[in-house]
Design an enzyme around this catalytic site. Sequence first.
Site, short mmCIF file in Angstrom:
data_model
loop_
_atom_site.label_atom_id
_atom_site.label_comp_id
_atom_site.label_asym_id
_atom_site.label_seq_id
_atom_site.Cartn_x
_atom_site.Cartn_y
_atom_site.Cartn_z
N HIS A 1 0.84 -1.21 0.00
CA HIS A 1 0.00 0.00 0.00
C HIS A 1 0.87 1.25 0.00
O HIS A 1 1.93 1.29 0.62
CB HIS A 1 -0.99 0.00 1.17
CG HIS A 1 -0.39 0.06 2.54
ND1 HIS A 1 -0.18 1.25 3.21
CD2 HIS A 1 0.01 -0.91 3.38
CE1 HIS A 1 0.32 1.00 4.39
NE2 HIS A 1 0.46 -0.30 4.54
N ASP B 1 6.20 1.95 6.52
CA ASP B 1 4.95 1.22 6.37
C ASP B 1 4.04 2.06 5.48
O ASP B 1 3.43 3.02 5.95
CB ASP B 1 4.34 0.98 7.76
CG ASP B 1 2.94 0.43 7.75
OD1 ASP B 1 2.53 -0.10 6.71
OD2 ASP B 1 2.25 0.53 8.78
N ASP C 1 4.23 -6.17 3.26
CA ASP C 1 3.97 -5.08 4.21
C ASP C 1 5.11 -5.09 5.22
O ASP C 1 6.09 -5.82 5.07
CB ASP C 1 2.60 -5.27 4.86
CG ASP C 1 1.95 -3.96 5.26
OD1 ASP C 1 2.67 -3.06 5.74
OD2 ASP C 1 0.73 -3.83 5.10
N GLU D 1 -5.39 1.04 2.54
CA GLU D 1 -5.04 0.02 3.52
C GLU D 1 -5.10 0.56 4.94
O GLU D 1 -5.55 -0.14 5.85
CB GLU D 1 -3.63 -0.53 3.23
CG GLU D 1 -3.30 -1.81 3.97
CD GLU D 1 -2.72 -1.59 5.38
OE1 GLU D 1 -2.61 -2.59 6.12
OE2 GLU D 1 -2.40 -0.43 5.73
N GLU D 2 -4.67 1.78 5.15
CA GLU D 2 -4.58 2.32 6.50
C GLU D 2 -5.95 2.55 7.14
O GLU D 2 -6.03 2.76 8.35
CB GLU D 2 -3.77 3.62 6.52
CG GLU D 2 -2.29 3.45 6.19
CD GLU D 2 -1.50 2.71 7.26
OE1 GLU D 2 -2.10 2.27 8.26
OE2 GLU D 2 -0.28 2.57 7.09
N HIS E 1 4.00 2.98 12.92
CA HIS E 1 3.08 4.12 13.01
C HIS E 1 3.69 5.31 13.74
O HIS E 1 2.98 6.26 14.10
CB HIS E 1 1.74 3.73 13.66
CG HIS E 1 0.84 2.98 12.73
ND1 HIS E 1 -0.51 2.81 12.97
CD2 HIS E 1 1.09 2.35 11.55
CE1 HIS E 1 -1.04 2.11 11.98
NE2 HIS E 1 -0.09 1.81 11.11
#
Length: 341
Positions: free
Chosen positions: A68, A185, A239, A219-220, A319
Site C-alpha cells: 500500500h 509502512d 507489508d 489500507e490504513e 506508526h
Amino acid sequence: MKSEYLKYALRQLEALLRIPSPTGFTAQVSRYCFYEFANLGYIPTLTQKDGVLVCLGGGENPILLGAHIDTLGAMVREIKPNGRLRAAKVGGLQASNAETENVTVHTRGGKTISGTFQLENASVHVNGEYDKIVRTFDNLEVVLDEKVKDAAQVRALGINVGDYITLSPRFSVTESGFIKSRFLDDKLSAAILLTYAKYLKDEQKQPSRKVYVDFTTYEEVGHGGACIPEDVKEMISVDMGCVGEGLQCDETQVSICVMDSSGPSSRAVVDGLVEAAERAKVRYALDVYPHYGSDADVALRAGHDVRHCVVGAGVYASHGYERSHIEGLANTFDLLCSYLD
C-alpha cells in the site's frame, strides 16, 4: 541482492517518501508509480480507488503481490477561534508521536501552508501541567507558520475543514545501514516491488507464474485490498514486519507472518516461503502478530478464494518514526525472487 538494485530501491523509497499520501490524498503518488512501471515497459492501470495494478508477466497459477502506498496523516476538523487548527487523524496516527512534528496543510485551492503539531498551551514555562497531560487530537493543535490570530484570517489563507495535513517523513540512511523515516509502512515495500519489476526487465526474466503487483491506497483505513483480479490464486501482502518485545524479527530480517489478528496464514504458502528463504540463504523470522492486519485480510473478507500470507522487512516503532535496515530490504527482495523465480 545486487548493489545496483539496492541503490535503485533506496532511490525509489526516497522518491515515494517525498510525495505526501495519507489515505484519500494519493493521486500524486499513484501517478508516480504508474509512470515508473510504464517507463520500465509494463502496462499499468489506475483503479477506481486510485490504486495501481500491473501484470509483470508469467504463466499459470496467478499470484498477486500487494503493497500500500497510502500512509497515516490528518485532516482539518476545526478552525479554532484563536487561529489554530484542530485535526482528525487519518488512519492510526498517534497524537503522542505527532506532537512537535512539522506539518503541511494542503488546501483545495492547491496552496501548501506549513505548521507544527503542538499541545495546547505548549510552553513548559507557562503550563505547569505540561508533563501530566495525556496527548489526544482534542488537545493537540496545528500552529500555522502564518501571522494569524483568528479563524477569519485562517480562512483567508484558503484553509477549510477537510483539508489534508501531512507530516514530514524525515528520511535518512545511516552509515551503518539503518533506514529511518515515517511511512516505511508501507513505502519500503512499494520500493521493493518496483525494484523487483526492474529486476525482471533488466535480467530478461519471465516469472514461471503470472505475477500481479497491486499498490493499494486505502489500507490504513481497512479496505485497500477488497478488489483483486478474478484469476488470482494466491496473495502475498508485502507489508512491514513487526519488531518488538516477544517477537523474533529484527530490522535486518524479512518477516514471514504465520498468524495475524484475522487468523493463520495459509500453511502451504508459509511452507513455500520458508523453503524459498532457506534455499536462497535469506535471513528470515517467523512471527505471530496479534495486533496486525493487512490487505490480504481485506481480500479474504471480501470473498476472494485465495491462499495468503504477509511478508516484509522488519520495521521498528510502527506508526511512529520508523526504522528498518538495508539488510531487511535486501532479504525481502531476495525472498521474493527465490519464491517467484
